[in-house]
Design a protein around this motif. Structure first.
Motif, PDB file in Angstrom:
ATOM      1  N   LEU A  62       1.436   1.374 -10.614  1.00  0.00           N
ATOM      2  CA  LEU A  62       2.672   2.312 -11.109  1.00  0.00           C
ATOM      3  C   LEU A  62       1.421   3.591  -9.137  1.00  0.00           C
ATOM      4  CD1 LEU A  62       5.289   4.479 -10.891  1.00  0.00           C
ATOM      5  CD2 LEU A  62       3.410   5.123 -13.026  1.00  0.00           C
ATOM      6  N   ARG A  63       0.627   4.439  -9.494  1.00  0.00           N
ATOM      7  CA  ARG A  63      -0.073   4.951  -8.780  1.00  0.00           C
ATOM      8  C   ARG A  63       0.298   4.176  -7.303  1.00  0.00           C
ATOM      9  NH1 ARG A  63      -3.710   5.204 -13.113  1.00  0.00           N
ATOM     10  NH2 ARG A  63      -5.524   4.332 -11.689  1.00  0.00           N
ATOM     11  N   ARG A 114       9.096   7.064 -13.607  1.00  0.00           N
ATOM     12  CA  ARG A 114       8.623   7.651 -12.595  1.00  0.00           C
ATOM     13  C   ARG A 114       8.463   5.893 -12.276  1.00  0.00           C
ATOM     14  NH1 ARG A 114       2.806   8.599 -14.918  1.00  0.00           N
ATOM     15  NH2 ARG A 114       3.643   6.959 -16.460  1.00  0.00           N
ATOM     16  N   TRP A 115       8.351   5.378 -12.726  1.00  0.00           N
ATOM     17  CA  TRP A 115       9.083   3.911 -12.482  1.00  0.00           C
ATOM     18  C   TRP A 115      10.431   3.893 -11.594  1.00  0.00           C
ATOM     19  CZ3 TRP A 115       6.184   0.224 -10.843  1.00  0.00           C
ATOM     20  CH2 TRP A 115       5.091  -0.437 -11.103  1.00  0.00           C
ATOM     21  N   ALA A 144       3.464   4.345  -5.896  1.00  0.00           N
ATOM     22  CA  ALA A 144       4.390   6.317  -5.437  1.00  0.00           C
ATOM     23  C   ALA A 144       3.798   6.246  -4.469  1.00  0.00           C
ATOM     24  CB  ALA A 144       3.382   6.956  -6.413  1.00  0.00           C
ATOM     25  N   ARG A 145       2.062   6.007  -3.754  1.00  0.00           N
ATOM     26  CA  ARG A 145       1.207   6.031  -2.543  1.00  0.00           C
ATOM     27  C   ARG A 145       2.415   5.536  -1.610  1.00  0.00           C
ATOM     28  NH1 ARG A 145      -4.462   4.993  -2.215  1.00  0.00           N
ATOM     29  NH2 ARG A 145      -4.283   5.118   0.204  1.00  0.00           N
ATOM     30  N   HIS A 171      13.272   4.562  -4.572  1.00  0.00           N
ATOM     31  CA  HIS A 171      13.091   4.720  -2.924  1.00  0.00           C
ATOM     32  C   HIS A 171      13.539   3.819  -2.249  1.00  0.00           C
ATOM     33  CE1 HIS A 171      10.778   4.747   0.600  1.00  0.00           C
ATOM     34  NE2 HIS A 171      10.571   6.522   0.513  1.00  0.00           N
ATOM     35  N   VAL A 186      10.412   5.593  -7.997  1.00  0.00           N
ATOM     36  CA  VAL A 186       9.428   4.324  -7.453  1.00  0.00           C
ATOM     37  C   VAL A 186      10.647   3.409  -6.786  1.00  0.00           C
ATOM     38  CG1 VAL A 186       7.648   2.859  -7.137  1.00  0.00           C
ATOM     39  CG2 VAL A 186       7.289   5.381  -7.737  1.00  0.00           C
TER      40      VAL A 186
END
Length: 146
Positions: free
Chosen positions: A128-129, A81-82, A132-133, A88, A85
């Motif tokens: 992280l959340r 997940r990191w 992601a937002r 990106h 992110v």
């Protein structure tokens, strides 16, 4: 601040609940209302903190990358997940796009002085959340920040 009052009300309700009179039952109900209001305030504070983090990550993505560089966390390095992110474009090129040496230096100082605050697992999960937002917001046709 307000969270301490909710805990005190909970203690009163517990003491009152052990007695068998009408007054303690009312205190227990009042304690429940106090806890409910405290929970609502906590949710509101959490939403405010989430929005502030989102704004910071959208405005200063290089601060997060400087922080993560300083953390050198295996939790970050091994988490897909990191990776999503950090690859990106909003974050991947953030350090390269800093146009000011002074700002670049401030990001490095931020990472150096604050990395221990961001090291706990729950804090990294929140970051992280938020990141992601920020990725979702960067990809959105219009910005949620006004």
């Amino acid at each position: 601040g307000g969270g301490g009052g909710g805990g005190g009300g909970g203690g009163k309700a517990t003491k009152g609940g052990s007695q068998h009179s009408q007054q303690p039952a009312a205190m227990a109900v009042g304690g429940g209302v106090e806890r409910q209001q405290s929970a609502e305030e906590a949710r509101s504070a959490d939403a405010d903190a989430d929005d502030a983090l989102l704004g910071a990550l959208l405005t200063h993505p290089a601060a997060m990358t400087a922080l993560l560089d300083r953390l050198d966390s295996s939790a970050v390095a091994s988490d897909p997940r990191w990776a999503g992110v950090l690859t990106h474009p909003h974050f991947a090129h953030a350090r390269d796009e800093v146009s000011s040496r002074s700002l670049e230096h401030l990001y490095a100082v931020f990472g150096e002085r604050h990395h221990l605050l961001w090291r706990p697992d729950l804090t990294l999960a929140w970051l992280l959340r938020g990141a992601a937002r920020a990725v979702a917001a960067a990809d959105a046709p219009t910005s949620p920040i006004t």
